[in-house]
Motif scaffolding. Structure first.
Motif, short mmCIF file in Angstrom:
data_model
loop_
_atom_site.label_atom_id
_atom_site.label_comp_id
_atom_site.label_asym_id
_atom_site.label_seq_id
_atom_site.Cartn_x
_atom_site.Cartn_y
_atom_site.Cartn_z
N LEU A 1 57.70 35.27 42.80
CA LEU A 1 56.46 36.00 42.51
C LEU A 1 56.15 35.99 41.01
O LEU A 1 55.01 35.74 40.61
N GLU A 2 57.16 36.26 40.19
CA GLU A 2 56.93 36.33 38.74
C GLU A 2 56.42 34.99 38.20
O GLU A 2 55.52 34.95 37.35
N THR A 3 56.96 33.89 38.73
CA THR A 3 56.51 32.56 38.30
C THR A 3 55.08 32.31 38.77
O THR A 3 54.26 31.73 38.03
N ALA A 4 54.75 32.75 39.99
CA ALA A 4 53.40 32.56 40.52
C ALA A 4 52.38 33.35 39.70
O ALA A 4 51.27 32.86 39.44
N ILE A 5 52.76 34.55 39.30
CA ILE A 5 51.85 35.36 38.47
C ILE A 5 51.61 34.67 37.14
O ILE A 5 50.48 34.57 36.65
N GLU A 6 52.68 34.15 36.54
CA GLU A 6 52.56 33.47 35.24
C GLU A 6 51.72 32.20 35.35
O GLU A 6 50.94 31.87 34.44
N ALA A 7 51.86 31.48 36.47
CA ALA A 7 51.16 30.20 36.63
C ALA A 7 49.70 30.37 36.99
O ALA A 7 48.90 29.43 36.81
N ALA A 8 49.33 31.52 37.49
CA ALA A 8 47.96 31.72 37.97
C ALA A 8 46.96 31.80 36.82
O ALA A 8 47.23 32.42 35.78
N ASP A 9 45.81 31.18 37.03
CA ASP A 9 44.69 31.34 36.09
C ASP A 9 43.92 32.61 36.39
O ASP A 9 43.31 33.20 35.49
N ALA A 10 43.93 33.03 37.65
CA ALA A 10 43.25 34.25 38.07
C ALA A 10 43.99 34.81 39.28
O ALA A 10 44.59 34.06 40.05
N ILE A 11 43.95 36.13 39.42
CA ILE A 11 44.62 36.80 40.54
C ILE A 11 43.62 37.74 41.18
O ILE A 11 42.85 38.43 40.50
N SER A 12 43.60 37.77 42.52
CA SER A 12 42.68 38.65 43.23
C SER A 12 43.36 39.19 44.48
O SER A 12 44.57 39.00 44.68
N VAL A 13 42.60 39.87 45.33
CA VAL A 13 43.15 40.50 46.53
C VAL A 13 42.29 40.14 47.75
O VAL A 13 41.11 39.84 47.62
N GLU A 14 42.92 40.17 48.93
CA GLU A 14 42.15 39.96 50.16
C GLU A 14 41.94 41.27 50.91
O GLU A 14 41.17 41.32 51.86
N PHE A 15 42.62 42.34 50.50
CA PHE A 15 42.38 43.66 51.07
C PHE A 15 42.81 44.70 50.04
O PHE A 15 43.45 44.38 49.03
N GLU A 16 42.40 45.95 50.28
CA GLU A 16 42.55 46.99 49.27
C GLU A 16 43.93 47.64 49.25
O GLU A 16 44.35 48.18 48.21
N HIS A 17 44.60 47.64 50.39
CA HIS A 17 45.80 48.46 50.54
C HIS A 17 47.05 47.73 50.04
O HIS A 17 47.98 47.45 50.79
N ILE A 18 47.05 47.46 48.75
CA ILE A 18 48.17 46.79 48.09
C ILE A 18 49.17 47.84 47.63
O ILE A 18 48.77 48.84 47.01
N PRO A 19 50.47 47.69 47.89
CA PRO A 19 51.45 48.64 47.37
C PRO A 19 51.30 48.82 45.86
O PRO A 19 51.16 47.83 45.13
N GLU A 20 51.29 50.05 45.43
CA GLU A 20 50.99 50.34 44.03
C GLU A 20 51.92 49.65 43.04
O GLU A 20 51.45 49.15 42.00
N PRO A 21 53.25 49.59 43.27
CA PRO A 21 54.11 48.88 42.31
C PRO A 21 53.72 47.42 42.13
O PRO A 21 53.73 46.90 41.00
N LEU A 22 53.36 46.75 43.23
CA LEU A 22 52.94 45.35 43.14
C LEU A 22 51.62 45.25 42.39
O LEU A 22 51.45 44.36 41.54
#
Length: 380
Positions: free
Chosen positions: A49-70
């Motif tokens: 996950l940490e590598t995917a976050i670093e590699a991403a140019d943009a990050i978004s969501v497909e639904f609202e109910h994302i766990p708060e720590p994430l």
């Protein structure tokens, strides 16, 4: 270009399919275990996950109910769009109501209840016909209760007694006799450019969207102006980037906001065949700082959700201008398995196509199909 989506369901899948022609690679995160997956075939990818976050140019969501720590972890990257504030407003009805009130956007009369005893006060304030909603984790009819008369109040109170209402309060709304539900899906780019799809009409059954007609029949310029005003107020306040859906109840010449969804939305699926640029591509364009695509309607459309059953036989595709989108899921009650898009030259053609589809679509899973088909046939 690389985009990371929090959530690995059908909306992430459709974003990935829309991004491929643009050279945008979409990865998804299974929010239950933080595994990075291919959103199309759901296979776990060999990337942390940490590598995917670093590699991403943009990050978004497909639904609202994302766990708060994430959500907090991703937000620290500075790449999350829309913002945490927007996602939180869509996930928490108390925050949503506060936002709407702050912006003077008309919505259903309501009361926040954090103790079942206060339901009596809600009845006194709002009347005995109420919709009672959990402020978090409620969707597709889940987390909702209906009070039709005050005689039912003791039973409702008993049903809610074990809930921690201090932690997750209730939003109690007056049950309104609205004419229909309509929704507005639009996209906003980082530079402030906005593109609107037309208002669409939604038909629900047991709390779930079953049918969406685009554009909605009998829409006046005044209704469009109200909807776009609410949308613009929200995206300006939230400095919003991406696709936003706003659901409304129509009461005569007035629109009241029912809820907002800070993401691509079920009532925008028709755009895959019915609009010049679909909502999934426009969401990616917005968060990747590409020019927004045209939202021009190519043809009147209807979207039918496939819920709780296997996908219909492929023979249904013999009905002209019918398109099937499957989600690669195992059926279970109330689970969205796919959707069917139909386009036509007018509403009557849509109604006629829907009638032909009844040969393959069971009434038990498509209970609104015949009635909607007959209604569309009558629209001139």
């Amino acid at each position: 270009m690389n985009v990371l989506i929090l959530g690995s369901g059908q909306l992430a899948r459709m974003m990935a399919l829309s991004g491929a022609p643009l050279g945008i690679e979409v990865r998804a995160v299974d929010v239950s275990n933080h595994k990075v997956v291919n959103p199309i075939d759901k296979k776990v990818m060999d990337i942390h996950l940490e590598t995917a976050i670093e590699a991403a140019d943009a990050i978004s969501v497909e639904f609202e109910h994302i766990p708060e720590p994430l959500l907090e972890q991703v937000n620290r990257s500075g790449k999350l769009m829309p913002s945490v504030e927007a996602i939180s407003a869509g996930a928490d009805r108390v925050k949503e109501k506060a936002l709407l009130d702050k912006l003077n956007i008309a919505n259903c009369p309501y009361m926040i209840v954090d103790d079942v005893a206060k339901l009596e006060q809600a009845v006194a304030q709002l009347g005995e016909k109420l919709i009672i909603k959990a402020s978090r984790n409620g969707y597709d009819g889940y987390g909702q209760w209906r009070l039709s008369s005050k005689e039912q109040l003791p039973d409702i109170q008993q049903a809610l007694a074990e809930l921690d209402l201090k932690k997750v309060p209730l939003v109690v709304e007056k049950m309104l006799s609205f004419e229909r539900e309509v929704s507005l899906v639009g996209a906003r780019a980082k530079n402030g450019q906005v593109a609107f799809y037309p208002l669409v009409e939604n038909l629900h059954h047991q709390g779930q969207l079953h049918t969406c007609v685009a554009p909605a029949p009998a829409i006046t310029p005044a209704l469009v102006a109200q909807a776009e005003h609410a949308f613009n107020a929200l995206v300006t306040e939230l400095n919003y980037v991406g696709v936003l859906a706003v659901e409304f109840f129509q009461m005569g010449d007035t629109l009241l906001v029912n809820e907002i969804a800070p993401r691509v939305h079920n009532s925008g699926h028709w755009s895959m065949q019915g609009a010049d640029t679909c909502q999934f591509e426009n969401h990616l364009r917005a968060i990747c700082e590409l020019p927004l695509g045209s939202t021009q309607v190519l043809a009147p459309s209807v979207m039918l959700n496939v819920i709780g059953c296997d996908l219909p036989p492929k023979d249904m595709l013999s009905v002209a201008r019918t398109h099937l989108h499957g989600y690669m899921k195992t059926p279970r009650a109330k689970r969205k398995m796919g959707h069917i898009n139909i386009t036509g030259n007018d509403y009557a053609e849509l109604g006629a196509a829907m009638q032909k589809l009844q040969k393959w679509l069971s009434k038990s899973y498509f209970p609104t199909l015949n009635g909607e088909a007959e209604r569309l046939l009558q629209i001139k």
